[in-house]
Design a protein around this motif. Structure first.
Motif, PDB file in Angstrom:
ATOM      1  N   ALA A  56      -2.609  27.060  43.611  1.00 26.11           N
ATOM      2  CA  ALA A  56      -2.256  27.758  44.855  1.00 26.11           C
ATOM      3  C   ALA A  56      -1.841  26.737  45.916  1.00 26.11           C
ATOM      4  O   ALA A  56      -2.374  25.621  45.959  1.00 26.11           O
ATOM      5  CB  ALA A  56      -3.441  28.583  45.354  1.00 26.11           C
ATOM      6  N   PRO A  57      -0.881  27.105  46.766  1.00 21.26           N
ATOM      7  CA  PRO A  57      -0.442  26.169  47.815  1.00 21.26           C
ATOM      8  C   PRO A  57      -1.574  25.834  48.781  1.00 21.26           C
ATOM      9  O   PRO A  57      -2.347  26.692  49.172  1.00 21.26           O
ATOM     10  CB  PRO A  57       0.668  26.937  48.536  1.00 21.26           C
ATOM     11  N   GLY A  58      -1.669  24.565  49.129  1.00 21.52           N
ATOM     12  CA  GLY A  58      -2.653  24.117  50.105  1.00 21.52           C
ATOM     13  C   GLY A  58      -4.061  23.952  49.557  1.00 21.52           C
ATOM     14  O   GLY A  58      -4.994  23.692  50.311  1.00 21.52           O
ATOM     15  N   VAL A  59      -4.245  24.084  48.244  1.00 20.64           N
ATOM     16  CA  VAL A  59      -5.571  23.968  47.641  1.00 20.64           C
ATOM     17  C   VAL A  59      -5.682  22.617  46.941  1.00 20.64           C
ATOM     18  O   VAL A  59      -4.746  22.169  46.293  1.00 20.64           O
ATOM     19  CB  VAL A  59      -5.803  25.117  46.626  1.00 20.64           C
ATOM     20  N   SER A  60      -6.824  21.986  47.076  1.00 18.54           N
ATOM     21  CA  SER A  60      -7.066  20.703  46.420  1.00 18.54           C
ATOM     22  C   SER A  60      -7.629  20.942  45.012  1.00 18.54           C
ATOM     23  O   SER A  60      -8.680  21.576  44.871  1.00 18.54           O
ATOM     24  CB  SER A  60      -8.066  19.890  47.236  1.00 18.54           C
ATOM     25  N   PRO A  61      -6.949  20.447  43.975  1.00 11.84           N
ATOM     26  CA  PRO A  61      -7.487  20.599  42.616  1.00 11.84           C
ATOM     27  C   PRO A  61      -8.869  19.973  42.469  1.00 11.84           C
ATOM     28  O   PRO A  61      -9.711  20.497  41.741  1.00 11.84           O
ATOM     29  CB  PRO A  61      -6.458  19.879  41.739  1.00 11.84           C
ATOM     30  N   THR A  62      -9.122  18.890  43.178  1.00  7.71           N
ATOM     31  CA  THR A  62     -10.438  18.244  43.103  1.00  7.71           C
ATOM     32  C   THR A  62     -11.522  19.174  43.635  1.00  7.71           C
ATOM     33  O   THR A  62     -12.610  19.271  43.051  1.00  7.71           O
ATOM     34  CB  THR A  62     -10.431  16.929  43.899  1.00  7.71           C
ATOM     35  N   ASP A  63     -11.231  19.874  44.731  1.00  6.61           N
ATOM     36  CA  ASP A  63     -12.211  20.815  45.280  1.00  6.61           C
ATOM     37  C   ASP A  63     -12.478  21.968  44.315  1.00  6.61           C
ATOM     38  O   ASP A  63     -13.611  22.414  44.169  1.00  6.61           O
ATOM     39  CB  ASP A  63     -11.736  21.364  46.624  1.00  6.61           C
ATOM     40  N   ILE A  64     -11.433  22.457  43.652  1.00  2.40           N
ATOM     41  CA  ILE A  64     -11.600  23.549  42.687  1.00  2.40           C
ATOM     42  C   ILE A  64     -12.434  23.068  41.507  1.00  2.40           C
ATOM     43  O   ILE A  64     -13.322  23.784  41.026  1.00  2.40           O
ATOM     44  CB  ILE A  64     -10.226  24.075  42.214  1.00  2.40           C
ATOM     45  N   ALA A  65     -12.181  21.847  41.041  1.00  2.00           N
ATOM     46  CA  ALA A  65     -12.965  21.296  39.928  1.00  2.00           C
ATOM     47  C   ALA A  65     -14.441  21.185  40.313  1.00  2.00           C
ATOM     48  O   ALA A  65     -15.326  21.568  39.531  1.00  2.00           O
ATOM     49  CB  ALA A  65     -12.412  19.934  39.513  1.00  2.00           C
ATOM     50  N   ALA A 134      11.425  25.216  59.300  1.00  3.43           N
ATOM     51  CA  ALA A 134      11.387  26.552  59.902  1.00  3.43           C
ATOM     52  C   ALA A 134      11.773  27.610  58.873  1.00  3.43           C
ATOM     53  O   ALA A 134      11.160  28.682  58.804  1.00  3.43           O
ATOM     54  CB  ALA A 134      12.323  26.612  61.103  1.00  3.43           C
ATOM     55  N   LEU A 135      12.776  27.308  58.048  1.00  4.26           N
ATOM     56  CA  LEU A 135      13.184  28.258  57.007  1.00  4.26           C
ATOM     57  C   LEU A 135      12.066  28.476  56.003  1.00  4.26           C
ATOM     58  O   LEU A 135      11.811  29.609  55.585  1.00  4.26           O
ATOM     59  CB  LEU A 135      14.452  27.757  56.309  1.00  4.26           C
ATOM     60  N   ARG A 136      11.350  27.409  55.626  1.00  5.24           N
ATOM     61  CA  ARG A 136      10.216  27.554  54.700  1.00  5.24           C
ATOM     62  C   ARG A 136       9.144  28.452  55.278  1.00  5.24           C
ATOM     63  O   ARG A 136       8.558  29.273  54.588  1.00  5.24           O
ATOM     64  CB  ARG A 136       9.620  26.181  54.376  1.00  5.24           C
ATOM     65  N   ARG A 137       8.858  28.299  56.568  1.00  4.70           N
ATOM     66  CA  ARG A 137       7.842  29.148  57.210  1.00  4.70           C
ATOM     67  C   ARG A 137       8.275  30.611  57.223  1.00  4.70           C
ATOM     68  O   ARG A 137       7.470  31.503  56.956  1.00  4.70           O
ATOM     69  CB  ARG A 137       7.571  28.664  58.634  1.00  4.70           C
ATOM     70  N   VAL A 138       9.565  30.862  57.486  1.00  5.80           N
ATOM     71  CA  VAL A 138      10.059  32.234  57.503  1.00  5.80           C
ATOM     72  C   VAL A 138       9.978  32.841  56.099  1.00  5.80           C
ATOM     73  O   VAL A 138       9.511  33.975  55.924  1.00  5.80           O
ATOM     74  CB  VAL A 138      11.515  32.281  58.034  1.00  5.80           C
ATOM     75  N   LEU A 139      10.401  32.091  55.097  1.00  6.75           N
ATOM     76  CA  LEU A 139      10.339  32.596  53.709  1.00  6.75           C
ATOM     77  C   LEU A 139       8.906  32.832  53.263  1.00  6.75           C
ATOM     78  O   LEU A 139       8.618  33.810  52.578  1.00  6.75           O
ATOM     79  CB  LEU A 139      11.073  31.636  52.770  1.00  6.75           C
ATOM     80  N   ALA A 140       8.013  31.945  53.659  1.00  8.81           N
ATOM     81  CA  ALA A 140       6.594  32.133  53.298  1.00  8.81           C
ATOM     82  C   ALA A 140       6.036  33.392  53.954  1.00  8.81           C
ATOM     83  O   ALA A 140       5.273  34.139  53.342  1.00  8.81           O
ATOM     84  CB  ALA A 140       5.772  30.915  53.713  1.00  8.81           C
ATOM     85  N   ALA A 141       6.444  33.661  55.187  1.00 13.08           N
ATOM     86  CA  ALA A 141       5.970  34.867  55.873  1.00 13.08           C
ATOM     87  C   ALA A 141       6.542  36.114  55.210  1.00 13.08           C
ATOM     88  O   ALA A 141       5.851  37.142  55.104  1.00 13.08           O
ATOM     89  CB  ALA A 141       6.365  34.814  57.338  1.00 13.08           C
ATOM     90  N   LEU A 142       7.780  36.056  54.759  1.00 18.90           N
ATOM     91  CA  LEU A 142       8.384  37.228  54.108  1.00 18.90           C
ATOM     92  C   LEU A 142       7.768  37.486  52.737  1.00 18.90           C
ATOM     93  O   LEU A 142       7.687  38.633  52.298  1.00 18.90           O
ATOM     94  CB  LEU A 142       9.892  37.035  53.971  1.00 18.90           C
ATOM     95  N   ARG A 143       7.340  36.425  52.058  1.00 12.43           N
ATOM     96  CA  ARG A 143       6.690  36.597  50.753  1.00 12.43           C
ATOM     97  C   ARG A 143       5.319  37.244  50.896  1.00 12.43           C
ATOM     98  O   ARG A 143       4.840  37.910  50.018  1.00 12.43           O
ATOM     99  CB  ARG A 143       6.516  35.251  50.068  1.00 12.43           C
ATOM    100  N   GLY A 144       4.670  36.993  52.020  1.00 14.85           N
ATOM    101  CA  GLY A 144       3.367  37.599  52.271  1.00 14.85           C
ATOM    102  C   GLY A 144       2.264  36.827  51.805  1.00 14.85           C
ATOM    103  O   GLY A 144       1.611  36.204  51.355  1.00 14.85           O
TER     104      GLY A 144
END
Length: 144
Positions: A56-65, A134-144
């Motif tokens: 998942a975006p923004g998640v640390s694999p080390t923390d999940i482990a 800015a475009l990435r933020r808009v696309l991320a918001a549209l994806r939900g």
């Protein structure tokens, strides 16, 4: 029994042969680690869920482990297997691009616009000079 003893002899007689003020070797500390649970058995669904959480975006694999009590090496092995089992998931990061001819009605404004058709049917038109962040933020918001 002789009542005439010197102070050194009196001290020697009260000390046991097993206890002296001098130590011949340093005492080594030993920790016993009891054998814990037997090896855990993870189901395929559990492995896939844990691997997907780490992707998942923004998640640390080390923390999940750490959260699930597994090594990062084990987690990366599961992630690799998950990606191999779902090759379309790796391709999901790229967008399909179609180039269409420019409409003749508005040549001055249409040349500077980029039209993005999203999978949900929404269409987004942005200026070609838009800030990528800015475009990435808009696309991320549209994806939900």
């Amino acid at each position: 029994m002789d009542t005439h003893t010197t102070p050194a002899e009196a001290a020697a007689s009260t000390e046991s042969a097993h206890t002296t003020s001098r130590k011949s070797a340093p005492t080594l500390r030993m920790d016993l680690i009891p054998r814990g649970e037997r090896r855990r058995r993870w189901t395929t669904e559990q492995k896939q869920t844990i691997a997907a959480q780490s992707l998942a975006p923004g998640v640390s694999p080390t923390d999940i482990a750490r959260l699930h009590g597994i090594s990062t090496g084990q987690l990366y092995t599961w992630r690799h297997a998950l990606k191999a089992a779902q090759p379309s998931a790796a391709l999901g990061r790229f967008a399909r691009v179609e180039v269409t001819p420019q409409p003749a009605a508005r040549p001055d404004t249409a040349a500077s616009l980029v039209e993005i058709a999203l999978p949900n049917g929404a269409t987004l038109r942005v200026d070609a000079g838009i800030d990528p962040r800015a475009l990435r933020r808009v696309l991320a918001a549209l994806r939900g």
